[in-house]
Design a protein around this motif. Structure first.
Motif, mmCIF file in Angstrom:
data_model
loop_
_atom_site.group_PDB
_atom_site.id
_atom_site.type_symbol
_atom_site.label_atom_id
_atom_site.label_comp_id
_atom_site.label_asym_id
_atom_site.label_seq_id
_atom_site.Cartn_x
_atom_site.Cartn_y
_atom_site.Cartn_z
ATOM 1 N N ASN A 84 0.863 -1.179 0.000
ATOM 2 C CA ASN A 84 0.000 0.000 0.000
ATOM 3 C C ASN A 84 0.902 1.233 0.000
ATOM 4 O O ASN A 84 1.800 1.335 0.838
ATOM 5 C CB ASN A 84 -0.917 0.013 1.220
ATOM 6 N N ASN A 86 0.623 4.122 1.027
ATOM 7 C CA ASN A 86 0.653 4.901 2.270
ATOM 8 C C ASN A 86 1.377 4.184 3.412
ATOM 9 O O ASN A 86 1.528 4.751 4.493
ATOM 10 C CB ASN A 86 -0.778 5.220 2.711
ATOM 11 N N ALA A 87 1.801 2.946 3.182
ATOM 12 C CA ALA A 87 2.440 2.165 4.251
ATOM 13 C C ALA A 87 3.958 2.194 4.182
ATOM 14 O O ALA A 87 4.622 1.573 5.019
ATOM 15 C CB ALA A 87 1.951 0.720 4.209
ATOM 16 N N SER A 413 -2.082 -2.120 10.141
ATOM 17 C CA SER A 413 -2.100 -1.569 8.786
ATOM 18 C C SER A 413 -2.338 -2.653 7.745
ATOM 19 O O SER A 413 -3.133 -2.475 6.811
ATOM 20 C CB SER A 413 -0.772 -0.857 8.491
ATOM 21 N N VAL A 414 -1.658 -3.789 7.897
ATOM 22 C CA VAL A 414 -1.754 -4.858 6.899
ATOM 23 C C VAL A 414 -3.099 -5.576 6.982
ATOM 24 O O VAL A 414 -3.764 -5.800 5.973
ATOM 25 C CB VAL A 414 -0.595 -5.865 7.085
ATOM 26 N N ALA A 418 -5.305 -1.916 5.326
ATOM 27 C CA ALA A 418 -5.141 -2.294 3.913
ATOM 28 C C ALA A 418 -5.955 -3.534 3.551
ATOM 29 O O ALA A 418 -6.179 -3.807 2.374
ATOM 30 C CB ALA A 418 -3.669 -2.539 3.613
ATOM 31 N N LYS A 420 -5.271 -6.795 3.710
ATOM 32 C CA LYS A 420 -4.486 -7.660 2.840
ATOM 33 C C LYS A 420 -4.352 -9.083 3.370
ATOM 34 O O LYS A 420 -3.638 -9.896 2.785
ATOM 35 C CB LYS A 420 -3.082 -7.066 2.648
#
Length: 524
Positions: A84, A86-87, A413-414, A418, A420
């Protein structure tokens, strides 16, 4: 015009990758931290939450990081950016954490290397405590007064030379590449470490009092399992001993071939690391049992960890060994050197690979400028007379507010932001013998962030409670280190936001293209 493709190495063998990952995970903390943590948290009963933590947090996080690295084929900043856009800051944050850790970690290896030589004739004399702080480090004067907090001007000459030699060897290995340097080193050093430490444990088990030490280590206090802090300690030990959360395993996995087994590798690395910690506990407590017998005191008065265990308690014990004291000392401190060195190589590889991948520079350039820069920082700061204070403060803050928080942010985040997890699960299962499903998602997405969040809250509370008794210079320096790592991560991501990642191609892809071309030419 097509962009020039940068060819990335692959591990020569799966065994080489696993040994390198084990070498990263097995470090100083396995030998000098785990035994004391286990003893203080229920002895044999601690193995229950420890195993639960390994299965519900350590291995699930390893699987996530291995999969991210292999799927997105890049060092931490590149892998997170491809996951991503933004990550990317997470990857650079992890790079900054590795720079801090590498700078002070190397000096501990230098201490252990010098103590390996000192062990031959027990150079530390009858007062290992005084020798360490006054004669060796110069951190105190003869009256026991500490040097100034910011006394950067006085270096310990011999330590500086040994530290420089360690950095030269580290950079030569990284500069040689993943296969010729890191993999070949792991294939030699990890078996050597197991043999050396195994011999040390056998010698320790023959000492008078060893049985009492093992009883103290393994006797379970089942009531401890009702204490939530024991469970948090178990998860904390797993997080900080597996090299997860600061880019190492993402970077190492980025050199895997596309068909590599992810989950089996994660289980192998996780259980190998824990097995070595258990072996370390047996060795350390056999020796502490002997020491307690010689001193006529309870074993709990002998238990310590960290610098105190390695460089004060063990030299004291070596002085009283009934036979082969020099050999025992050499085996112990050389094991520290090897365990620490393989971890140092993996830590330095993270920033070197990040610059190499993100800016398209050669491995030689990345090693010289990035690795050399960290080495210079390490040599300038940590062999000074206030090096122990700098080291202890940086280590405390970067562990509590660097590694743990970066791991928490990466998971959230992951998995949740996101979203994912399904993609990563599918990618891991595609080539793995052991398949992961919703249990993996529950462990990774719920259990692990909950524990890491609680650890962060508990660390902040403890820091606030103890703030009145802590030197202000320590707080300023500690928060600057931890906050600076995050700030650097965000800054790098912002600066590079519009810069495309260079085209990175694996060796196996190049080999496949070459084989296809050769096949077509043969047909024609």
């Amino acid at each position: 015009m097509a962009r020039e493709r940068l060819i990335r190495e692959n591990w020569g063998t799966r065994l080489g990758f696993i040994l390198a990952a084990i070498g990263s995970a097995v470090g100083l903390g396995n030998i000098w931290r785990f035994p004391a943590v286990a003893y203080d948290n229920g002895g044999g009963a601690f193995l229950v939450p420890y195993l639960v933590a390994l299965l519900t947090a350590g291995i699930p996080l390893l699987i996530m990081e291995f999969t991210i690295g292999r799927r997105f084929k890049g060092s931490a900043p590149v892998a997170f950016r491809r996951l991503n856009k933004n990550a990317e800051f997470i990857g650079w944050w992890q790079v900054a954490i590795c720079i801090v850790i590498a700078a002070y970690y190397a000096v501990i290896i230098a201490w252990a290397a010098m103590y390996t030589y000192y062990s031959i004739g027990q150079t530390w004399g009858d007062s290992p405590d005084g020798f360490l702080f006054v004669d060796f480090l110069g951190a105190m004067n003869a009256e026991g007064e500490a040097v100034g907090t910011f006394d950067f001007g006085t270096w310990v000459p011999a330590l500086t030379v040994v530290l420089a030699a360690i950095w030269v060897l580290t950079l030569l290995i990284i500069g040689a590449g993943v296969r010729k340097g890191i993999e070949n080193t792991a294939k030699v050093f990890i078996p050597l470490l197991v043999v050396m430490f195994g011999v040390l444990v056998v010698q320790a088990l023959t000492l008078d009092g060893a049985t009492a030490g093992l009883d103290a280590f393994f006797t379970p206090d089942w009531s401890a399992l009702q204490d939530s802090t024991v469970w948090v300690s178990a998860y904390g030990q797993i997080f900080f001993s597996l090299s997860v959360g600061f880019g190492i395993m993402v970077t190492y996995a980025s050199y895997l071939k596309r068909k590599s087994d992810i989950t089996t590798s994660a289980f192998t690395v996780g259980f190998a690391n824990s097995s070595f910690e258990l072996l370390a506990g047996i060795g350390v407590f056999s020796v502490l049992g002997y020491m307690a017998l010689q001193a006529g005191t309870p074993i709990d008065e002998q238990v310590s960890d960290g610098v105190g265990l390695a460089f004060v308690a063990f030299p004291t014990i070596i002085n009283t060994m009934p036979y082969a004291a020099g050999l025992f000392g050499v085996l112990f401190f050389a094991s520290l050197v090897i365990a620490g060195f393989t971890s140092l190589v993996s830590i330095v590889q993270v920033p070197v690979a990040a610059v190499e991948d993100r800016f398209g520079v050669s491995r030689l350039a990345g090693t010289v400028f990035v690795g050399g820069g960290i080495a210079l920082l390490s040599i300038v700061l940590f062999p000074a007379t206030n090096g122990l204070w700098l080291l202890d403060t940086a280590d405390g803050f970067i562990n509590r507010y660097g590694i743990a928080v970066a791991a928490l942010v990466s998971i959230v985040s992951v998995v949740w932001i996101a979203w994912k997890w399904a993609e990563l699960r599918q990618d891991a299962n595609r080539t793995s013998t052991i398949k992961v499903g919703y249990l993996w998602l529950g462990a990774l997405g719920l259990v692990t962030p909950a524990i890491l969040g609680w650890m962060l809250f508990d660390n902040i509370r403890a820091t606030i409670d103890n703030e009145a008794g802590v030197d202000q210079n320590t707080l300023v320096y500690g928060w600057s280190v931890a906050g600076g790592a995050l700030a650097l991560g965000v800054l790098m991501a912002l600066v590079l936001r519009r810069r495309e990642v260079p085209a990175l191609v694996d060796e196996e892809e190049v080999e496949g293209e070459a084989a296809l071309t050769a096949g077509k030419e043969e047909i024609q």
